[in-house]
Design an enzyme around this catalytic site. Structure first.
Site, PDB file in Angstrom:
ATOM      1  N   GLY A 217      -1.242 -28.700   8.646  1.00  0.00           N
ATOM      2  CA  GLY A 217       0.198 -28.484   8.546  1.00  0.00           C
ATOM      3  C   GLY A 217       0.780 -28.053   9.875  1.00  0.00           C
ATOM      4  O   GLY A 217       0.336 -28.463  10.953  1.00  0.00           O
ATOM      5  N   SER A 218       1.762 -27.184   9.809  1.00  0.00           N
ATOM      6  CA  SER A 218       2.518 -26.836  11.015  1.00  0.00           C
ATOM      7  C   SER A 218       1.754 -25.977  12.008  1.00  0.00           C
ATOM      8  O   SER A 218       2.228 -25.775  13.128  1.00  0.00           O
ATOM      9  CB  SER A 218       3.819 -26.133  10.630  1.00  0.00           C
ATOM     10  N   THR A 219       0.565 -25.458  11.632  1.00  0.00           N
ATOM     11  CA  THR A 219      -0.234 -24.779  12.656  1.00  0.00           C
ATOM     12  C   THR A 219      -0.634 -25.761  13.757  1.00  0.00           C
ATOM     13  O   THR A 219      -0.866 -25.358  14.898  1.00  0.00           O
ATOM     14  CB  THR A 219      -1.502 -24.138  12.060  1.00  0.00           C
ATOM     15  N   LYS A 221       1.258 -27.775  15.149  1.00  0.00           N
ATOM     16  CA  LYS A 221       2.342 -27.883  16.125  1.00  0.00           C
ATOM     17  C   LYS A 221       2.041 -27.109  17.400  1.00  0.00           C
ATOM     18  O   LYS A 221       2.653 -27.367  18.443  1.00  0.00           O
ATOM     19  CB  LYS A 221       3.654 -27.410  15.496  1.00  0.00           C
TER      20      LYS A 221
END
Length: 486
Positions: A217-219, A221
């Protein structure tokens, strides 16, 4: 000598030679296989007839061998078995061994090459042979905080000391009691193992390092941001597109932001602002702009697609293969979805590398091995794995992650008097109908990092479909950080 006597003598000589050859084959060449054969009771009695070395955390034995009144003489006993089971594993007559029990078996059993002098000394002095103690890097308070923080939720927590790679906490839930597998009642031990294998929640799997890896997920990013900064074309204050929805190339499908929210009324924002609020559309566009090669190289620089041992074998985290990655797939990869998969250990290693000025250290669980008379047999020295990013990029990422915790999606990780740098993640998985996994990763103190942590709670934990990494996992990360800092 007449012919019949010569024939008998020749046959007798051949029989003697055959006996010598077969004996040599059995005693020399087949000896290791025979010794390792689980049906060889003599080998089992020999293994259990001497005290296996303890596994130690901060001076306390969490696994040790206790004398018992049966032919095997010693039985393995685990203190706080469920708390430490993902690390210790188990040592069982009927079910084999896993975890540290398996990875460090030569030392624990006393058969390692390093211990030859100890074995000779025992032989000459008549001392009863014993195994060596294996001292782990775990911080007992951090381990307990991670366990308590997860509660009844399914997931995992990993904490690392950034400057050395020492693993300070490793918790996986649900767990199991290794004592029931070490039982010398072979029928009961076998039944217990079968029940654990058949359990749909997979308690035998250490979710921190193995099993089915997770979409980060957004980790992820953080990886996309690092690739952009390392390219030299972007700074934290570089303005990038941040539309309300992202149109996938060559597709009618679109990517919305979390909850259908708007990142910025203007349709653009700085890279730092995009990370702070975790803008999906901004990072999808950014991934396509920087390109597959740059994003792949950056992922690999953080440890994706690389084998690792701690000393247990770690399932490699994966960045999608080129053949499976069109522009739409690249956009999804940029936000940690699609065919990107990671272990909690990998996410903790990513944060730890940023915390350590871009230098990623080899993570390890075994600190020291000591002989029965407490002499140091082996001491793990910190080792650099790779330079994941430049020190300048690491500093910029740290400032951006501080913004996440101070004013963005990670405010639940705040600690009074301590600067925490972090990143949340809410990862879709399966066919999209399941509740999302909730991620959070962080390190602290930001100006002198002592611990980096990653937390995943499967299927949103207690919050279900309403879960976010910032609401579910950030408080757990905060508790682990506070336990380490004291």
């Amino acid at each position: 000598m007449n012919v019949p006597i010569r024939r008998v003598a020749t046959i007798a000589l051949l029989m003697v030679l055959a006996l010598m050859v077969s004996t040599t084959i059995i005693q020399v060449f087949r000896a290791p296989d025979i010794s390792a054969d689980p049906r060889n009771k003599r080998t089992i009695y020999e293994q259990y007839g001497r005290a296996r070395g303890p596994i130690v955390v901060e001076g306390d034995s969490i696994a040790k061998s206790e004398p018992v009144d049966d032919p095997y003489q010693y039985q393995r006993e685990y203190t706080d078995g469920e708390l430490y089971a993902p690390v210790t594993g188990f040592y069982s007559l009927v079910n084999g061994s896993t975890g540290i029990e398996a990875a460090e078996d030569d030392y624990l059993s006393g058969t390692a090459d390093d211990l030859w002098f100890t074995r000779i000394k025992d032989l000459l002095t008549g001392n009863t042979p014993q195994g060596s103690s294996v001292e782990l890097t775990l911080n007992a308070a951090a381990q307990q905080a991670a366990w308590d923080g997860l509660g009844d939720q399914v997931g995992a927590v990993v904490a690392i000391e950034p400057a050395t790679g020492k693993i300070l906490a490793m918790v996986s839930k649900p767990s199991y009691d290794p004592n029931v597998l070490a039982d010398h009642d072979l029928g009961a031990a076998s039944d217990s193992y079968s029940a654990l294998v058949d359990d749909d929640t997979d308690p035998l799997i250490n979710r921190a390092i193995a099993g089915d890896t997770y979409p980060p997920g957004s980790t992820f990013k953080l990886v996309t941001s690092a690739a952009a900064l390392e390219s030299g074309d972007y700074e934290p204050d570089t303005v990038i597109p941040a539309p309300d929805v992202y149109q996938y190339p060559n597709s009618t499908a679109v990517l919305p932001n979390f909850g259908g929210e708007q990142c910025d009324p203007s349709g653009e924002q700085t890279l730092a602002e995009a990370l702070e609020i975790s803008c999906n559309t901004a990072f999808a566009e950014l991934a396509v702009a920087i390109g597959e090669d740059a994003l792949r190289e950056q992922a690999e620089a953080f440890g994706y697609d690389t084998d690792l041992s701690i000393p247990m074998t770690v399932t490699p985290s994966r960045f999608p293969a080129t053949d499976d990655l069109d522009e739409a797939g690249l956009a999804r990869a940029g936000i940690g979805q699609g065919d990107v998969f990671a272990t909690p250990l990998e996410i903790a290693m990513t944060s730890a590398a940023i915390a350590n000025g871009g230098e990623q250290m080899q993570p390890y669980l075994v600190d020291t091995v000591r002989s029965p008379d407490l002499d140091v047999v082996s001491q793990t020295a910190p080792q650099t794995l790779r330079q994941s990013v430049s020190s300048e990029t690491a500093s910029e990422l740290t400032e951006m992650m501080l913004g996440v915790v101070e004013d963005g999606t990670g405010t639940a990780a705040q600690i009074s008097g301590v600067e925490v740098a972090g990143k949340s993640g809410t990862a879709q998985h399966g066919d999209g109908t399941e509740n999302p996994h909730a991620w959070f990763t962080a390190f602290a103190p930001a100006d002198n990092p002592q611990v980096a942590v990653a937390v995943i709670v499967e299927d949103g934990g207690s919050q279900g479909s309403e879960a976010t990494g910032g609401s579910v996992s950030a408080p757990i990360a905060s508790a682990v950080i506070q336990a380490v800092l004291g």
